[in-house]
Design an enzyme around this catalytic site. Sequence first.
Site, PDB file in Angstrom:
ATOM      1  N   HIS A   1      28.984   9.332   0.745  1.00  0.00           N
ATOM      2  CA  HIS A   1      28.938  10.578  -0.028  1.00  0.00           C
ATOM      3  C   HIS A   1      29.125  10.316  -1.508  1.00  0.00           C
ATOM      4  O   HIS A   1      28.546  10.988  -2.350  1.00  0.00           O
ATOM      5  CB  HIS A   1      30.009  11.545   0.462  1.00  0.00           C
TER       6      HIS A   1
ATOM      7  N   ARG B   1      -0.569   1.293  -1.318  1.00  0.00           N
ATOM      8  CA  ARG B   1      -0.965   0.066  -0.611  1.00  0.00           C
ATOM      9  C   ARG B   1      -0.931   0.383   0.883  1.00  0.00           C
ATOM     10  O   ARG B   1       0.133   0.704   1.420  1.00  0.00           O
ATOM     11  CB  ARG B   1      -0.001  -1.068  -0.923  1.00  0.00           C
TER      12      ARG B   1
ATOM     13  N   ARG C   1      -5.650   2.627  -1.749  1.00  0.00           N
ATOM     14  CA  ARG C   1      -6.384   1.367  -1.709  1.00  0.00           C
ATOM     15  C   ARG C   1      -6.590   0.927  -0.264  1.00  0.00           C
ATOM     16  O   ARG C   1      -5.650   0.953   0.537  1.00  0.00           O
ATOM     17  CB  ARG C   1      -5.594   0.295  -2.453  1.00  0.00           C
TER      18      ARG C   1
ATOM     19  N   CYS D   1      -2.506  -0.696 -12.397  1.00  0.00           N
ATOM     20  CA  CYS D   1      -1.512  -0.452 -11.353  1.00  0.00           C
ATOM     21  C   CYS D   1      -0.722  -1.711 -10.996  1.00  0.00           C
ATOM     22  O   CYS D   1       0.034  -1.713 -10.050  1.00  0.00           O
ATOM     23  CB  CYS D   1      -2.169   0.129 -10.103  1.00  0.00           C
TER      24      CYS D   1
HETATM   25  C1  PEP Z   1      -2.252  -6.380  -8.346  1.00  0.00           C
HETATM   26  O1  PEP Z   1      -2.798  -7.414  -7.940  1.00  0.00           O
HETATM   27  O2  PEP Z   1      -1.879  -6.198  -9.518  1.00  0.00           O
HETATM   28  C2  PEP Z   1      -1.990  -5.269  -7.394  1.00  0.00           C
HETATM   29  C3  PEP Z   1      -1.580  -4.106  -7.813  1.00  0.00           C
HETATM   30  O3  PEP Z   1      -2.192  -5.526  -6.065  1.00  0.00           O
HETATM   31  P1  PEP Z   1      -1.159  -6.357  -5.154  1.00  0.00           P
HETATM   32  O4  PEP Z   1       0.073  -6.635  -5.965  1.00  0.00           O
HETATM   33  O5  PEP Z   1      -0.911  -5.513  -3.953  1.00  0.00           O
HETATM   34  O6  PEP Z   1      -1.958  -7.595  -4.837  1.00  0.00           O
HETATM   35 MG    MG Z   2      -3.720  -7.417  -6.018  1.00  0.00          MG
END
Ligand code: PEP
Ligand code: MG
Length: 551
Positions: free
Chosen positions: A191, A293, A329, A489
């Site tokens: 808590h 992912r 993805r 990303c």
């Molecule tokens: C990357 O390669 O930057 C990515 C976002 O994919 P992963 O890290 O899942 O390979």
């Molecule tokens: Mg990647």
Amino acid sequence: MEITGVGIGRGVAVGPVIRMAAALPEPADTPRSESVPAEVEIKRAAGALAVVNADLRKRAEEAANGDEGAKKAAPILQAISMFASDPSLAQNIANLITGGKTAERAVLEGFAAVEAMFKALGGYQAERAADLHDVGQRVIADLMGVPAPGVPYSETPFVLVAEDLSPADTATLDLSKTLAIVTSQGGPTSHTAILARARGIVAVVSAAGADDLTDGESVIVNAANGTITTKPTDAQIAAAEQAKAKAAKAKELRGKPGAFKDGAHIPLLANVGKPADAEPALEYGAEGVGLFRTEFLFLGNAEPPSVEEQTEAYAELLGRFPGKKVVIRLLDAGADKPLPFLTPEDEPNPALGLRGLRTLRVHKDVIEGQLKALAAADAKTEADLWVMAPMVADEREAAYFVKLGKSFGLKKVGVMAEVPSIALMADKVAQVADFVSIGTNDLTQYTLAADRTLGSVANYQTAWHPAVLRAIKLIADAGNKYGMPVGVCGEAAADPDLAVVLAGLGVNSLSMTPVALDDVRAELAEWTLEDAREKADKALDGDFYHLDWED
Ligand code: PEP
Ligand code: MG
């Protein structure tokens, strides 16, 4: 010296320690005097139980009328007040008194029996044992006629150090005086942790070394690192004060869209690995999801999940973001994410072997199953679904995937840019893909020919390298020329300084782990788009990159 524990949130605090008052002395186990009849003692115990029950209910009411954080504590206080009105516990206490115990001792033993039961259950229930103990202590304090154990009072702000805090203590903490909480016990789901998070209190729990902290000593509590620094130097204090000011400012912007000082909008999105990650993404103010992912659905399984199972998982995530962009993805099997039923075992260089779209193309059933499930989930929900393929090398592969995705009815179909070849072909890719999302983790690995999983070449794993930035610029320029959105990303987007540079290079959105959102949002707000462009120019020249070979 540094004490480590589990940090709750990312706040930093500096101040003097005040320890929680010592626990009550344990009531002696001597038989009750014969001159005190059992009925009188039972009545006394029942009275104390009623007083504590009423007190906790009153606190619950006060909490319900308090600030946002206090409001969350109200149901917890209400729930623990019920321990003091539990008829079977009261009956056990009465039995112990009839058997010759004093009321104080009977309450101690009665509560201890239930505490032991909770502890034996483990997990969440075990953590509730501390709440139960706290209620028992309050009842005993009432019987002894001493104040209930609780938070110490101080005129000046302090760092509260305790073995653990009861919900009542945490809920009623005076935030103007409490700089931070440090406990030697209690896990991240205790808590103390839940309420500290809810009330935005800087906290480090489960810090065993905290038992040695003494009243009045100065400490730095850093929740982001889960550390407590004792005897801090002036330089450490100055750095902590700076971090504190920055964190406070960063938090103030939560909920606002990502933007430069001049108002130029750079949407800040979240990277998520499973539908439940929607929670932190929304908590930290993500404007959508920039990378979901999908590997989690496949990893650990002997065969791909069914279309129905996948539809359910995708719809669960999409359902949390109505009207917002969610980029999903397709499976990135191979290399650092091998799947036994898809990835060949005998590849000498798996990172250069079958992975991402290359694997999917060989296993058409898998790619088609995913696309079918995505279209079905899209039809059921209100999010703005974008779908992309990993490890796409050029415009031909991009065209292949876009055509396939659209044939399943998907509206926005794009590709990840993770291999240098796609950057070199960016002008052509921009004419066939609906969008590109740059995966800087792999783009760095492949640009610098340095395995991202190898410690010996870890110094190459930085997107600050001007070669990586130049590759990103090629893609951003092509995207902006043809009106195709380009996002980042990879981990690079979570570095606040690099995020500014990426936006300066012409990237239109940034996606990152949710906890990084506050700091990136705050950093963008410090600069204009023009500043960012200037920084990007310098970065392309290698001004911010220092290879350790130079030493
Ligand atoms: C990357 O390669 O930057 C990515 C976002 O994919 P992963 O890290 O899942 O390979
Ligand atoms: Mg990647």
